[in-house]
Design a protein around this motif. Structure first.
Motif, PDB file in Angstrom:
ATOM      1  N   CYS A 288      -1.971  -1.908  -5.963  1.00 15.24           N
ATOM      2  CA  CYS A 288      -0.936  -2.567  -6.765  1.00 15.24           C
ATOM      3  C   CYS A 288      -1.052  -2.201  -8.249  1.00 15.24           C
TER       4      CYS A 288
ATOM      5  N   ASP B   7       5.527  -6.619  -4.745  1.00 15.65           N
ATOM      6  CA  ASP B   7       4.354  -5.994  -4.140  1.00 15.65           C
ATOM      7  C   ASP B   7       3.618  -7.023  -3.290  1.00 15.65           C
TER       8      ASP B   7
ATOM      9  N   SER C  91      -0.739  -5.212  -2.233  1.00 14.31           N
ATOM     10  CA  SER C  91      -1.220  -3.850  -1.995  1.00 14.31           C
ATOM     11  C   SER C  91      -2.611  -3.632  -2.589  1.00 14.31           C
TER      12      SER C  91
ATOM     13  N   ASN D  54       0.822  -1.214   0.000  1.00 15.23           N
ATOM     14  CA  ASN D  54       0.000   0.000   0.000  1.00 15.23           C
ATOM     15  C   ASN D  54       0.861   1.270   0.000  1.00 15.23           C
TER      16      ASN D  54
END
Length: 310
Positions: free
Chosen positions: A42, A36, A39, A12
């Motif tokens: 994303c 990632d 998130s 995030n």
């Protein structure tokens, strides 16, 4: 010629800050990997990196934890033939000369990590002071550190059970126990923010910083700011410290000095009790302490102490 990549773990992220991060390191390395960790934004990360040929992104379906993400970054770079990987938090912005300074020491085969001098400038008791340009140390944070991938592979990488807290302590302990070195390049400064804190008034800050200096007590100096306590992080810290101290039972334990204590009793007072006192959700924080300690004790009972070479 050493091949160097960078790796960034995102969860995030603030996209503007992430852009600054990527742009600061992109010109210094051959490739940037992004892991990632599930998130919510994303897609924004993917859009931002889509036109950057030197950036490769891996998107996890959920939050796998920092240790797993770091191993993922290291493995991608290792499989692509890189010698070193600079690991970064999503909001870390490196100095322009970082890799130029690091590479001066990359030919030493006993060096597992090369790192910058890291401070949190919000915490006024932290000083940027050194007596030599290069210093051999026993522990560093992963953010901003350049890790030799062959040694990472040899040592089995990061312990993924830890998920988020004390990952640095564990990996650095393995490095030193296996007779490898960690070099801190003191001429390279990285301002790293540890947690969410709110500074108090200048008068209060000066009072507690000075009092802590007189009494040689960092815990007193920490009263110069208000810390936002995340009960979930409290859980992982309590759980992991019991597990790791069983893991390193044969080598003097690990982690208590992070919390300005030397024993488990000191940890209970300074960290657990201190966290509950500072927390907004005191009951929930206390519950997370207890849960973490119980699960850490259970994991410790299942864990055989590490024996290097055994």
């Amino acid at each position: 010629m050493e091949k160097i990549a960078a790796g960034i773990v995102t969860f995030n992220p603030d996209i503007k800050r992430l852009k600054d991060n990527v742009n600061a390191i992109l010109t210094q390395v051959d490739k940037v990997y992004i892991y990632d960790n599930g998130s919510k934004n994303c897609e924004e990360v993917s859009i931002f990196t889509a036109n950057l040929s030197k950036v490769e992104i891996y998107t996890a379906s959920k939050n796998d934890g920092l240790a797993c993400a770091l191993n993922g970054l290291m493995n991608m770079a290792f499989q692509d033939g890189f010698d070193w990987l600079v690991s970064l938090d999503q909001d870390s912005v490196m100095q322009e000369n970082t890799i130029k300074e690091f590479i001066k020491y990359a030919d030493r085969q006993d060096v597992a990590i090369i790192c910058p001098f890291a401070i949190d400038s919000r915490r006024k008791y932290m000083k940027y002071e050194y007596t030599s340009e290069v210093e051999e140390i026993n522990k560093c944070i992963t953010s901003g550190s350049m890790t030799r991938l062959s040694i990472w592979d040899e040592l089995g990488g990061f312990d993924e059970f830890l998920f988020i807290d004390l990952i640095d302590d564990d990996y650095c302990k393995k490095i030193t126990l296996n007779k490898y070195k960690i070099l801190r390049i003191n001429t390279v400064l990285m301002n790293q923010e540890w947690g969410k804190i709110i500074p108090r008034s200048d008068r209060v800050v000066r009072f507690f910083v000075k009092l802590g200096e007189m009494l040689h007590n960092t815990n007193i100096q920490k009263l110069s700011y208000k810390k936002t306590v995340d009960p979930r992080r409290i859980y992982y810290t309590c759980r992991n410290i019991l597990y790791l101290n069983k893991k390193y039972k044969n080598y003097g334990g690990i982690g208590y000095r992070n919390y300005n204590s030397r024993t488990f009793a000191g940890f209970l007072f300074y960290f657990c009790f201190g966290s509950v006192v500072r927390a907004d959700k005191k009951l929930y924080t206390a519950q997370m302490c207890i849960k973490g300690l119980r699960e850490g004790h259970r994991k410790a009972l299942e864990t055989r102490p590490l024996v290097i070479g055994g």
